[in-house]
Design a protein around this motif. Structure first.
Motif, PDB file in Angstrom:
ATOM      1  N   PHE A  51       0.832  -1.199   0.000  1.00 26.12           N
ATOM      2  CA  PHE A  51       0.000   0.000   0.000  1.00 26.12           C
ATOM      3  C   PHE A  51       0.870   1.254   0.000  1.00 26.12           C
ATOM      4  N   ARG A  52       0.247   2.381  -0.297  1.00 30.16           N
ATOM      5  CA  ARG A  52       0.897   3.683  -0.171  1.00 30.16           C
ATOM      6  C   ARG A  52      -0.064   4.663   0.483  1.00 30.16           C
ATOM      7  N   LEU A  53       0.491   5.708   1.082  1.00 34.46           N
ATOM      8  CA  LEU A  53      -0.326   6.728   1.712  1.00 34.46           C
ATOM      9  C   LEU A  53      -0.884   7.677   0.669  1.00 34.46           C
ATOM     10  N   ALA A  54      -2.116   8.121   0.899  1.00 28.26           N
ATOM     11  CA  ALA A  54      -2.754   9.067  -0.020  1.00 28.26           C
ATOM     12  C   ALA A  54      -3.883   9.758   0.729  1.00 28.26           C
ATOM     13  N   THR A  55      -4.584  10.611   0.044  1.00 28.39           N
ATOM     14  CA  THR A  55      -5.854  11.157   0.532  1.00 28.39           C
ATOM     15  C   THR A  55      -6.905  10.886  -0.544  1.00 28.39           C
ATOM     16  N   GLY A  56      -8.143  11.232  -0.247  1.00 32.01           N
ATOM     17  CA  GLY A  56      -9.203  11.030  -1.226  1.00 32.01           C
ATOM     18  C   GLY A  56      -9.097  11.917  -2.438  1.00 32.01           C
ATOM     19  N   ALA A  77      -4.842   4.509   3.010  1.00 33.06           N
ATOM     20  CA  ALA A  77      -3.846   3.664   2.363  1.00 33.06           C
ATOM     21  C   ALA A  77      -4.504   3.032   1.150  1.00 33.06           C
ATOM     22  N   THR A  78      -3.873   3.160   0.006  1.00 37.12           N
ATOM     23  CA  THR A  78      -4.403   2.574  -1.222  1.00 37.12           C
ATOM     24  C   THR A  78      -3.355   1.636  -1.821  1.00 37.12           C
ATOM     25  N   PRO A  79      -3.779   0.661  -2.620  1.00 38.95           N
ATOM     26  CA  PRO A  79      -2.821  -0.290  -3.166  1.00 38.95           C
ATOM     27  C   PRO A  79      -1.789   0.377  -4.075  1.00 38.95           C
ATOM     28  N   GLU A  80      -0.562  -0.119  -3.994  1.00 42.53           N
ATOM     29  CA  GLU A  80       0.478   0.302  -4.928  1.00 42.53           C
ATOM     30  C   GLU A  80       0.096  -0.134  -6.343  1.00 42.53           C
ATOM     31  N   SER A  81       0.596   0.582  -7.303  1.00 41.66           N
ATOM     32  CA  SER A  81       0.352   0.230  -8.707  1.00 41.66           C
ATOM     33  C   SER A  81       0.818  -1.200  -8.975  1.00 41.66           C
ATOM     34  N   GLY A  82      -0.008  -1.946  -9.656  1.00 42.03           N
ATOM     35  CA  GLY A  82       0.320  -3.329  -9.994  1.00 42.03           C
ATOM     36  C   GLY A  82      -0.236  -4.359  -9.047  1.00 42.03           C
ATOM     37  N   GLN A  83      -0.757  -3.929  -7.889  1.00 44.97           N
ATOM     38  CA  GLN A  83      -1.355  -4.870  -6.956  1.00 44.97           C
ATOM     39  C   GLN A  83      -2.749  -5.264  -7.436  1.00 44.97           C
ATOM     40  N   PRO A  84      -3.147  -6.523  -7.241  1.00 43.02           N
ATOM     41  CA  PRO A  84      -4.515  -6.933  -7.584  1.00 43.02           C
ATOM     42  C   PRO A  84      -5.511  -6.302  -6.605  1.00 43.02           C
ATOM     43  N   VAL A  85      -6.545  -5.641  -7.135  1.00 43.55           N
ATOM     44  CA  VAL A  85      -7.446  -4.845  -6.311  1.00 43.55           C
ATOM     45  C   VAL A  85      -8.883  -5.338  -6.490  1.00 43.55           C
ATOM     46  N   THR A  86      -9.617  -5.426  -5.384  1.00 40.72           N
ATOM     47  CA  THR A  86     -11.035  -5.776  -5.434  1.00 40.72           C
ATOM     48  C   THR A  86     -11.786  -4.804  -6.333  1.00 40.72           C
TER      49      THR A  86
END
Length: 508
Positions: A51-56, A77-86
Protein backbone atom coordinates in the motif's frame (compact mmCIF):
# COMPACT_ATOMS: atom_id res chain seq x y z
CA UNK A 1 5.78 25.41 4.02
CA UNK A 2 5.51 24.84 7.82
CA UNK A 3 2.23 23.59 9.19
CA UNK A 4 0.93 26.27 11.56
CA UNK A 5 -0.73 25.00 14.74
CA UNK A 6 -3.05 26.77 17.16
CA UNK A 7 -3.45 25.20 20.56
CA UNK A 8 -6.49 24.77 22.76
CA UNK A 9 -7.07 22.62 25.83
CA UNK A 10 -8.91 19.36 26.55
CA UNK A 11 -8.45 18.63 30.23
CA UNK A 12 -4.70 18.79 30.79
CA UNK A 13 -3.94 18.02 27.12
CA UNK A 14 -3.22 20.48 24.35
CA UNK A 15 -5.37 20.28 21.23
CA UNK A 16 -4.14 21.19 17.76
CA UNK A 17 -7.02 23.44 16.74
CA UNK A 18 -7.98 23.67 13.09
CA UNK A 19 -5.90 20.63 12.12
CA UNK A 20 -6.95 19.07 8.80
CA UNK A 21 -5.68 15.52 8.61
CA UNK A 22 -5.79 15.43 4.83
CA UNK A 23 -3.22 18.25 4.79
CA UNK A 24 -0.56 16.63 6.97
CA UNK A 25 0.96 14.28 4.38
CA UNK A 26 3.11 17.03 2.89
CA UNK A 27 3.88 18.66 6.21
CA UNK A 28 5.12 15.92 8.54
CA UNK A 29 8.55 16.01 10.13
CA UNK A 30 10.58 12.81 10.04
CA UNK A 31 11.58 12.42 13.67
CA UNK A 32 13.07 9.46 15.59
CA UNK A 33 10.01 8.95 17.77
CA UNK A 34 7.60 7.43 15.30
CA UNK A 35 7.37 5.07 12.36
CA UNK A 36 5.55 5.61 9.12
CA UNK A 37 2.08 4.05 9.27
CA UNK A 38 3.03 1.60 6.50
CA UNK A 39 6.35 0.51 8.01
CA UNK A 40 6.16 -3.11 9.10
CA UNK A 41 2.41 -2.90 9.80
CA UNK A 42 -0.42 -5.18 8.80
CA UNK A 43 -3.90 -4.47 7.56
CA UNK A 44 -5.59 -7.56 8.89
CA UNK A 45 -4.47 -10.49 6.75
CA UNK A 46 -2.41 -8.31 4.41
CA UNK A 47 1.00 -6.71 4.79
CA UNK A 48 0.99 -2.92 4.50
CA UNK A 49 3.97 -3.17 2.14
CA UNK A 50 1.62 -3.36 -0.85
CA UNK A 51 0.00 0.00 0.00
CA UNK A 52 0.90 3.68 -0.17
CA UNK A 53 -0.33 6.73 1.71
CA UNK A 54 -2.75 9.07 -0.02
CA UNK A 55 -5.85 11.16 0.53
CA UNK A 56 -9.20 11.03 -1.23
CA UNK A 57 -7.92 13.67 -3.62
CA UNK A 58 -5.51 11.17 -5.17
CA UNK A 59 -5.57 11.28 -8.98
CA UNK A 60 -3.54 8.15 -9.74
CA UNK A 61 -4.81 5.65 -7.16
CA UNK A 62 -6.40 2.39 -8.40
CA UNK A 63 -9.59 3.32 -6.56
CA UNK A 64 -13.03 4.25 -7.93
CA UNK A 65 -13.58 7.99 -7.73
CA UNK A 66 -16.87 7.19 -5.99
CA UNK A 67 -14.93 5.69 -3.06
CA UNK A 68 -12.30 8.43 -2.94
CA UNK A 69 -15.02 11.10 -2.74
CA UNK A 70 -15.87 10.11 0.86
CA UNK A 71 -12.23 10.54 1.97
CA UNK A 72 -11.38 13.85 0.31
CA UNK A 73 -9.74 15.24 3.46
CA UNK A 74 -8.68 11.97 5.09
CA UNK A 75 -5.46 9.96 5.16
CA UNK A 76 -5.97 6.57 3.53
CA UNK A 77 -3.85 3.66 2.36
CA UNK A 78 -4.40 2.57 -1.22
CA UNK A 79 -2.82 -0.29 -3.17
CA UNK A 80 0.48 0.30 -4.93
CA UNK A 81 0.35 0.23 -8.71
CA UNK A 82 0.32 -3.33 -9.99
CA UNK A 83 -1.36 -4.87 -6.96
CA UNK A 84 -4.52 -6.93 -7.58
CA UNK A 85 -7.45 -4.84 -6.31
CA UNK A 86 -11.04 -5.78 -5.43
CA UNK A 87 -13.41 -4.51 -8.09
CA UNK A 88 -10.82 -4.75 -10.85
CA UNK A 89 -10.61 -8.54 -10.93
CA UNK A 90 -13.34 -11.20 -11.10
CA UNK A 91 -14.86 -11.90 -7.68
CA UNK A 92 -13.52 -15.22 -6.40
CA UNK A 93 -13.66 -15.44 -2.57
CA UNK A 94 -12.06 -18.89 -2.62
CA UNK A 95 -9.10 -17.74 -4.71
CA UNK A 96 -5.52 -18.53 -3.77
CA UNK A 97 -4.64 -14.96 -2.77
CA UNK A 98 -6.64 -12.23 -1.08
CA UNK A 99 -7.00 -9.18 -3.30
CA UNK A 100 -6.17 -5.76 -1.89
CA UNK A 101 -9.12 -3.58 -0.86
CA UNK A 102 -9.47 -0.33 -2.77
CA UNK A 103 -8.63 1.62 0.39
CA UNK A 104 -8.11 1.43 4.15
CA UNK A 105 -8.99 4.48 6.24
CA UNK A 106 -5.94 4.87 8.52
CA UNK A 107 -6.55 8.47 9.60
CA UNK A 108 -2.91 9.50 10.18
CA UNK A 109 0.51 8.89 8.60
CA UNK A 110 2.61 7.88 11.65
CA UNK A 111 2.57 5.44 14.57
CA UNK A 112 4.24 5.66 17.98
CA UNK A 113 4.39 2.50 20.11
CA UNK A 114 5.35 1.78 23.73
CA UNK A 115 4.87 5.40 24.79
CA UNK A 116 3.97 6.80 28.20
CA UNK A 117 2.13 10.01 28.95
CA UNK A 118 3.97 12.49 31.15
CA UNK A 119 2.40 13.48 34.46
CA UNK A 120 1.40 16.90 33.11
CA UNK A 121 0.16 15.49 29.78
CA UNK A 122 2.47 17.78 27.78
CA UNK A 123 4.95 15.14 26.60
CA UNK A 124 5.20 11.58 25.38
CA UNK A 125 7.97 9.47 26.83
CA UNK A 126 9.03 7.12 24.02
CA UNK A 127 11.86 4.61 23.59
CA UNK A 128 13.61 7.28 21.47
CA UNK A 129 13.17 10.07 23.98
CA UNK A 130 10.70 12.75 25.01
CA UNK A 131 8.56 14.60 22.47
CA UNK A 132 6.02 17.42 22.98
CA UNK A 133 2.47 16.16 22.67
CA UNK A 134 -0.99 17.34 21.59
CA UNK A 135 -4.20 15.72 20.39
CA UNK A 136 -6.58 16.32 17.53
CA UNK A 137 -9.53 18.50 18.62
CA UNK A 138 -13.11 17.34 19.06
CA UNK A 139 -15.24 17.70 15.95
CA UNK A 140 -18.10 20.24 16.36
CA UNK A 141 -20.81 17.57 16.79
CA UNK A 142 -18.87 15.58 19.41
CA UNK A 143 -20.57 16.56 22.68
CA UNK A 144 -17.96 14.99 24.99
CA UNK A 145 -14.21 14.66 24.89
CA UNK A 146 -11.06 14.01 26.88
CA UNK A 147 -10.94 15.16 30.48
CA UNK A 148 -8.82 14.55 33.59
CA UNK A 149 -10.27 11.04 34.03
CA UNK A 150 -8.96 10.20 30.55
CA UNK A 151 -5.40 11.30 31.23
CA UNK A 152 -5.42 9.46 34.58
CA UNK A 153 -6.50 6.31 32.69
CA UNK A 154 -3.79 6.69 30.03
CA UNK A 155 -0.98 7.47 32.49
CA UNK A 156 -1.42 3.98 33.97
CA UNK A 157 -0.59 2.03 30.81
CA UNK A 158 1.70 1.90 27.75
CA UNK A 159 0.21 3.49 24.65
CA UNK A 160 0.16 3.05 20.89
CA UNK A 161 -0.83 6.14 18.90
CA UNK A 162 -1.63 7.14 15.35
CA UNK A 163 -0.89 10.74 14.51
CA UNK A 164 1.61 13.08 12.88
CA UNK A 165 4.86 14.78 13.90
CA UNK A 166 4.56 18.44 12.94
CA UNK A 167 6.91 21.38 13.39
CA UNK A 168 5.80 24.29 15.55
CA UNK A 169 8.34 27.14 15.43
CA UNK A 170 11.01 24.60 14.51
CA UNK A 171 10.16 22.22 17.37
CA UNK A 172 8.63 18.79 16.59
CA UNK A 173 5.32 18.02 18.28
CA UNK A 174 3.43 14.76 17.94
CA UNK A 175 -0.32 15.24 17.44
CA UNK A 176 -2.32 12.09 18.19
CA UNK A 177 -5.52 11.11 16.42
CA UNK A 178 -5.82 7.63 17.96
CA UNK A 179 -4.69 6.50 21.43
CA UNK A 180 -4.73 2.73 21.99
CA UNK A 181 -3.98 1.16 25.41
CA UNK A 182 -1.35 -1.48 24.73
CA UNK A 183 -2.45 -3.57 27.70
CA UNK A 184 -5.56 -4.57 25.74
CA UNK A 185 -3.88 -7.68 24.44
CA UNK A 186 -4.79 -11.33 24.90
CA UNK A 187 -2.71 -13.15 27.50
CA UNK A 188 -2.48 -16.37 25.56
CA UNK A 189 -1.24 -18.47 28.46
CA UNK A 190 -3.24 -16.77 31.19
CA UNK A 191 -6.67 -16.45 29.56
CA UNK A 192 -9.03 -18.64 31.57
CA UNK A 193 -10.72 -21.58 29.88
CA UNK A 194 -14.35 -21.49 30.99
CA UNK A 195 -17.05 -22.83 28.67
CA UNK A 196 -20.61 -21.58 29.08
CA UNK A 197 -22.15 -23.11 32.19
CA UNK A 198 -25.67 -24.45 32.62
CA UNK A 199 -28.06 -21.53 32.16
CA UNK A 200 -25.31 -19.26 30.82
CA UNK A 201 -25.57 -17.72 27.35
CA UNK A 202 -23.92 -14.92 25.43
CA UNK A 203 -26.83 -12.78 26.60
CA UNK A 204 -25.87 -13.29 30.24
CA UNK A 205 -22.20 -12.56 29.47
CA UNK A 206 -23.09 -9.32 27.69
CA UNK A 207 -25.52 -8.16 30.35
CA UNK A 208 -23.03 -8.92 33.14
CA UNK A 209 -21.02 -5.82 32.29
CA UNK A 210 -23.43 -2.97 32.59
CA UNK A 211 -21.32 0.14 32.53
CA UNK A 212 -18.25 1.51 30.80
CA UNK A 213 -14.96 1.49 32.61
CA UNK A 214 -16.68 0.23 35.78
CA UNK A 215 -16.16 -3.15 34.15
CA UNK A 216 -12.71 -4.51 33.32
CA UNK A 217 -10.95 -5.65 30.18
CA UNK A 218 -11.18 -9.44 30.31
CA UNK A 219 -10.75 -12.46 28.06
CA UNK A 220 -12.58 -15.76 28.56
CA UNK A 221 -11.96 -18.86 26.44
CA UNK A 222 -15.36 -20.40 25.68
CA UNK A 223 -14.11 -23.30 23.55
CA UNK A 224 -10.72 -24.83 22.90
CA UNK A 225 -9.72 -27.72 20.67
CA UNK A 226 -6.97 -28.92 22.99
CA UNK A 227 -7.69 -27.72 26.55
CA UNK A 228 -4.71 -27.81 28.88
CA UNK A 229 -2.13 -27.91 26.10
CA UNK A 230 0.21 -24.98 25.27
CA UNK A 231 -1.58 -22.33 23.24
CA UNK A 232 0.16 -21.51 19.98
CA UNK A 233 -2.05 -18.61 18.92
CA UNK A 234 0.74 -16.20 18.00
CA UNK A 235 0.62 -15.40 14.27
CA UNK A 236 -2.60 -17.38 13.88
CA UNK A 237 -5.35 -15.83 11.73
CA UNK A 238 -8.64 -14.84 13.33
CA UNK A 239 -12.24 -14.11 12.48
CA UNK A 240 -13.75 -11.70 15.02
CA UNK A 241 -17.12 -10.08 15.65
CA UNK A 242 -17.32 -6.78 17.52
CA UNK A 243 -20.53 -5.75 19.27
CA UNK A 244 -20.68 -2.12 20.40
CA UNK A 245 -22.89 -1.31 23.37
CA UNK A 246 -25.47 1.38 24.07
CA UNK A 247 -24.44 4.99 24.53
CA UNK A 248 -25.26 6.60 27.84
CA UNK A 249 -26.22 9.92 26.28
CA UNK A 250 -28.09 8.97 23.11
CA UNK A 251 -31.48 7.24 23.15
CA UNK A 252 -31.09 6.61 19.44
CA UNK A 253 -28.01 4.44 20.00
CA UNK A 254 -29.28 1.75 22.41
CA UNK A 255 -29.24 -0.86 19.64
CA UNK A 256 -25.46 -0.82 19.45
CA UNK A 257 -23.54 -1.72 16.33
CA UNK A 258 -22.02 -4.86 14.77
CA UNK A 259 -18.74 -5.08 12.87
CA UNK A 260 -16.53 -7.92 11.63
CA UNK A 261 -12.74 -8.11 11.75
CA UNK A 262 -10.05 -10.34 10.31
CA UNK A 263 -6.38 -10.39 11.12
CA UNK A 264 -3.49 -12.20 12.77
CA UNK A 265 -2.63 -12.41 16.46
CA UNK A 266 0.60 -10.62 17.31
CA UNK A 267 3.45 -12.48 19.06
CA UNK A 268 2.22 -11.35 22.48
CA UNK A 269 -1.51 -11.44 21.79
CA UNK A 270 -1.73 -7.99 20.16
CA UNK A 271 -4.77 -7.25 18.00
CA UNK A 272 -4.62 -3.52 17.26
CA UNK A 273 -3.88 -4.11 13.55
CA UNK A 274 -6.86 -6.35 12.77
CA UNK A 275 -8.92 -4.95 9.90
CA UNK A 276 -12.52 -4.05 10.73
CA UNK A 277 -15.32 -3.92 8.16
CA UNK A 278 -17.34 -1.02 9.52
CA UNK A 279 -20.60 -0.33 7.66
CA UNK A 280 -22.52 2.83 8.50
CA UNK A 281 -25.23 4.73 6.56
CA UNK A 282 -23.02 5.81 3.70
CA UNK A 283 -24.62 9.12 2.79
CA UNK A 284 -25.51 10.27 6.31
CA UNK A 285 -22.93 12.35 8.10
CA UNK A 286 -21.95 11.02 11.52
CA UNK A 287 -21.87 13.12 14.67
CA UNK A 288 -18.75 11.08 15.58
CA UNK A 289 -17.04 11.60 12.23
CA UNK A 290 -17.37 7.90 11.36
CA UNK A 291 -16.93 6.92 7.73
CA UNK A 292 -18.06 3.59 6.35
CA UNK A 293 -14.76 1.86 5.66
CA UNK A 294 -12.24 -0.85 6.26
CA UNK A 295 -10.33 0.49 9.25
CA UNK A 296 -7.61 -0.84 11.60
CA UNK A 297 -8.93 -2.00 14.95
CA UNK A 298 -7.08 0.66 16.95
CA UNK A 299 -8.81 3.34 14.90
CA UNK A 300 -12.17 1.58 15.07
CA UNK A 301 -12.17 1.52 18.86
CA UNK A 302 -9.84 4.35 19.88
CA UNK A 303 -9.88 7.22 17.34
CA UNK A 304 -10.39 10.25 19.60
CA UNK A 305 -13.60 11.24 17.78
CA UNK A 306 -14.93 8.21 15.95
CA UNK A 307 -13.64 5.39 18.15
CA UNK A 308 -16.42 3.21 19.53
CA UNK A 309 -14.72 2.66 22.91
CA UNK A 310 -15.08 6.38 23.69
CA UNK A 311 -18.87 6.06 23.49
CA UNK A 312 -19.81 2.72 25.01
CA UNK A 313 -18.56 -0.65 26.26
CA UNK A 314 -17.77 -3.23 23.62
CA UNK A 315 -17.77 -7.01 23.33
CA UNK A 316 -15.92 -9.30 20.95
CA UNK A 317 -16.07 -12.93 19.85
CA UNK A 318 -12.81 -14.20 18.38
CA UNK A 319 -12.41 -17.44 16.46
CA UNK A 320 -8.72 -18.37 16.42
CA UNK A 321 -8.02 -20.31 13.21
CA UNK A 322 -5.30 -22.78 12.28
CA UNK A 323 -5.14 -21.32 8.77
CA UNK A 324 -6.45 -18.28 6.89
CA UNK A 325 -8.85 -19.79 4.34
CA UNK A 326 -12.03 -18.88 6.28
CA UNK A 327 -10.98 -15.32 7.26
CA UNK A 328 -9.66 -14.77 3.74
CA UNK A 329 -12.95 -15.80 2.10
CA UNK A 330 -14.91 -13.59 4.49
CA UNK A 331 -12.59 -10.63 3.95
CA UNK A 332 -12.71 -11.00 0.16
CA UNK A 333 -16.51 -11.00 0.24
CA UNK A 334 -16.73 -7.96 2.50
CA UNK A 335 -14.29 -6.06 0.28
CA UNK A 336 -16.56 -6.79 -2.66
CA UNK A 337 -19.52 -5.48 -0.66
CA UNK A 338 -17.62 -2.27 0.11
CA UNK A 339 -16.88 -1.84 -3.60
CA UNK A 340 -20.58 -2.04 -4.42
CA UNK A 341 -21.48 0.11 -1.41
CA UNK A 342 -19.22 3.01 -2.40
CA UNK A 343 -20.45 2.75 -5.98
CA UNK A 344 -24.09 2.77 -4.83
CA UNK A 345 -24.77 -0.60 -6.42
CA UNK A 346 -25.64 -1.71 -2.87
CA UNK A 347 -27.89 0.63 -0.89
CA UNK A 348 -28.46 1.22 2.80
CA UNK A 349 -31.88 0.84 4.41
CA UNK A 350 -32.26 0.82 8.18
CA UNK A 351 -34.90 -1.94 8.07
CA UNK A 352 -33.99 -4.11 5.09
CA UNK A 353 -30.25 -3.57 4.56
CA UNK A 354 -28.68 -1.89 7.56
CA UNK A 355 -25.18 -2.23 9.04
CA UNK A 356 -26.01 -5.58 10.67
CA UNK A 357 -27.38 -7.07 7.45
CA UNK A 358 -24.28 -5.94 5.56
CA UNK A 359 -22.19 -8.02 7.98
CA UNK A 360 -24.28 -11.17 8.40
CA UNK A 361 -25.55 -11.54 4.81
CA UNK A 362 -22.05 -12.18 3.35
CA UNK A 363 -21.52 -14.98 5.89
CA UNK A 364 -24.71 -16.66 4.72
CA UNK A 365 -23.78 -16.13 1.06
CA UNK A 366 -20.55 -18.03 1.73
CA UNK A 367 -22.49 -20.98 3.17
CA UNK A 368 -22.66 -20.36 6.90
CA UNK A 369 -26.30 -21.15 7.72
CA UNK A 370 -26.59 -18.94 10.79
CA UNK A 371 -30.11 -19.56 12.15
CA UNK A 372 -32.67 -16.82 11.69
CA UNK A 373 -34.70 -15.65 14.68
CA UNK A 374 -37.70 -14.31 12.77
CA UNK A 375 -39.38 -10.89 12.78
CA UNK A 376 -40.34 -8.94 15.87
CA UNK A 377 -44.03 -9.25 14.92
CA UNK A 378 -45.90 -9.19 11.61
CA UNK A 379 -49.11 -8.31 13.42
CA UNK A 380 -47.45 -5.37 15.17
CA UNK A 381 -45.93 -4.33 11.85
CA UNK A 382 -49.32 -4.24 10.14
CA UNK A 383 -50.83 -2.33 13.04
CA UNK A 384 -47.94 0.14 13.15
CA UNK A 385 -48.12 1.04 9.45
CA UNK A 386 -51.25 3.24 9.54
CA UNK A 387 -50.44 4.66 12.97
CA UNK A 388 -46.94 5.74 11.96
CA UNK A 389 -48.14 7.02 8.58
CA UNK A 390 -50.74 9.21 10.26
CA UNK A 391 -48.43 10.36 13.04
CA UNK A 392 -45.67 11.35 10.61
CA UNK A 393 -47.98 12.49 7.84
CA UNK A 394 -46.33 10.27 5.22
CA UNK A 395 -46.53 6.77 3.79
CA UNK A 396 -42.75 6.58 4.10
CA UNK A 397 -43.09 6.79 7.90
CA UNK A 398 -45.56 3.91 7.85
CA UNK A 399 -43.29 1.84 5.62
CA UNK A 400 -40.34 2.43 7.97
CA UNK A 401 -42.33 1.29 10.99
CA UNK A 402 -43.64 -1.77 9.15
CA UNK A 403 -40.17 -2.62 7.84
CA UNK A 404 -38.52 -2.50 11.27
CA UNK A 405 -41.12 -4.71 12.96
CA UNK A 406 -41.30 -7.16 10.04
CA UNK A 407 -37.53 -7.46 9.49
CA UNK A 408 -35.74 -10.70 10.34
CA UNK A 409 -34.00 -9.83 13.62
CA UNK A 410 -30.54 -11.20 12.86
CA UNK A 411 -30.43 -8.76 9.92
CA UNK A 412 -31.68 -5.85 12.03
CA UNK A 413 -30.54 -6.04 15.66
CA UNK A 414 -26.75 -6.13 16.25
CA UNK A 415 -26.89 -8.09 19.51
CA UNK A 416 -29.33 -10.64 18.08
CA UNK A 417 -26.94 -11.25 15.16
CA UNK A 418 -23.89 -11.41 17.45
CA UNK A 419 -25.53 -13.98 19.70
CA UNK A 420 -26.86 -16.05 16.79
CA UNK A 421 -23.39 -16.16 15.22
CA UNK A 422 -21.70 -17.06 18.51
CA UNK A 423 -24.11 -19.77 19.61
CA UNK A 424 -24.17 -21.36 16.16
CA UNK A 425 -20.36 -21.38 16.04
CA UNK A 426 -20.14 -23.02 19.46
CA UNK A 427 -22.85 -25.51 18.44
CA UNK A 428 -21.01 -26.44 15.26
CA UNK A 429 -17.78 -27.00 17.19
CA UNK A 430 -19.60 -29.13 19.77
CA UNK A 431 -21.00 -31.31 16.99
CA UNK A 432 -24.64 -30.32 17.43
CA UNK A 433 -25.28 -30.73 13.67
CA UNK A 434 -24.52 -33.99 11.83
CA UNK A 435 -21.55 -33.58 9.49
CA UNK A 436 -23.64 -34.66 6.54
CA UNK A 437 -25.86 -31.62 7.01
CA UNK A 438 -23.00 -29.09 7.00
CA UNK A 439 -22.10 -26.96 4.01
CA UNK A 440 -18.50 -26.97 2.70
CA UNK A 441 -17.94 -23.61 4.41
CA UNK A 442 -19.23 -24.93 7.73
CA UNK A 443 -17.05 -28.05 7.48
CA UNK A 444 -14.01 -25.82 6.95
CA UNK A 445 -15.08 -23.72 9.93
CA UNK A 446 -15.33 -26.80 12.16
CA UNK A 447 -11.96 -28.09 10.96
CA UNK A 448 -10.07 -24.81 11.31
CA UNK A 449 -11.20 -23.20 14.58
CA UNK A 450 -8.67 -23.70 17.38
CA UNK A 451 -10.40 -21.62 20.05
CA UNK A 452 -13.29 -19.20 20.64
CA UNK A 453 -12.76 -16.22 22.93
CA UNK A 454 -15.19 -13.77 24.51
CA UNK A 455 -13.59 -10.37 25.16
CA UNK A 456 -14.96 -7.49 27.25
CA UNK A 457 -13.68 -4.06 26.23
CA UNK A 458 -14.63 -1.30 28.71
CA UNK A 459 -15.50 2.25 27.72
CA UNK A 460 -12.61 4.71 27.88
CA UNK A 461 -13.34 7.33 30.55
CA UNK A 462 -14.00 10.88 29.36
CA UNK A 463 -16.55 13.63 29.96
CA UNK A 464 -19.16 11.36 28.33
CA UNK A 465 -21.59 9.38 30.48
CA UNK A 466 -20.92 5.67 30.64
CA UNK A 467 -22.92 3.43 28.36
CA UNK A 468 -24.31 -0.03 28.94
CA UNK A 469 -25.04 -3.25 27.03
CA UNK A 470 -27.07 -2.97 23.81
CA UNK A 471 -30.69 -4.04 23.60
CA UNK A 472 -31.40 -7.43 22.08
CA UNK A 473 -34.73 -6.58 20.46
CA UNK A 474 -37.08 -3.77 19.52
CA UNK A 475 -39.27 -4.83 22.46
CA UNK A 476 -36.36 -4.33 24.86
CA UNK A 477 -35.63 -0.98 23.24
CA UNK A 478 -39.23 0.08 23.86
CA UNK A 479 -38.81 -0.66 27.55
CA UNK A 480 -35.59 1.33 27.84
CA UNK A 481 -36.30 4.66 26.12
CA UNK A 482 -39.17 7.17 26.50
CA UNK A 483 -42.28 6.27 24.54
CA UNK A 484 -42.52 9.85 23.27
CA UNK A 485 -39.78 10.31 20.71
CA UNK A 486 -39.74 14.04 21.45
CA UNK A 487 -38.36 13.19 24.90
CA UNK A 488 -35.40 11.25 23.53
CA UNK A 489 -31.90 12.51 24.19
CA UNK A 490 -30.16 12.32 20.83
CA UNK A 491 -26.91 13.39 19.23
CA UNK A 492 -26.79 16.38 16.87
CA UNK A 493 -27.85 15.65 13.29
CA UNK A 494 -24.94 16.63 11.02
CA UNK A 495 -27.10 16.18 7.91
CA UNK A 496 -26.49 14.34 4.64
CA UNK A 497 -23.62 13.96 2.20
CA UNK A 498 -24.80 14.88 -1.29
CA UNK A 499 -23.17 12.15 -3.34
CA UNK A 500 -22.59 13.30 -6.96
CA UNK A 501 -24.62 11.12 -9.29
CA UNK A 502 -21.92 11.38 -11.94
CA UNK A 503 -19.62 9.27 -9.75
CA UNK A 504 -21.77 6.15 -9.94
CA UNK A 505 -20.28 5.74 -13.40
CA UNK A 506 -16.74 5.73 -12.01
CA UNK A 507 -17.08 2.09 -10.96
CA UNK A 508 -16.57 -0.72 -13.42
Amino acid sequence: MPFRLRFGEAGPLRTAEGLRWGAVLGATYAGPYSERALSGERFGLLSSSGFRLATGQCTDCPVPEAALWYFRDEVIATPESGQPVTGQAPFAPDGDALLHPSLVWIGAPEIIEHAALSEDGRFLLTPAGRVPFAVTPAIPTNRAYLDHSTTAFFRERPLRMRGATLLERGVPIFVARTIWPEDTRVDMDGARFEPLKEGETLTTLIRAQTGGVTGIYAVRVLWERHPGQPRRWANRPVLAFVLDGAQGDDDGAHGGHLALATGVFGPHGEWSDWLVSNFYPIDDKSDKGILSALVPMDNYLADLNSGQAWYRPNYMLVAVMRESRIPSRVQATLQQVFHGYYCHAIGYDRATNNSTALVIDPLRWLGWNIPETGPTSYLAAMAAFPVAALAQGSLAGGRDAFGLLAAEKTRLVPRDAFEAIGHDLLGLLDGDAPKGELTPFERMLVADVEAVLFVRIPQIPSSRRFGTYPVGSLVELGGRVPWDGDEWETAPDPGKRLFPERLTGSCR
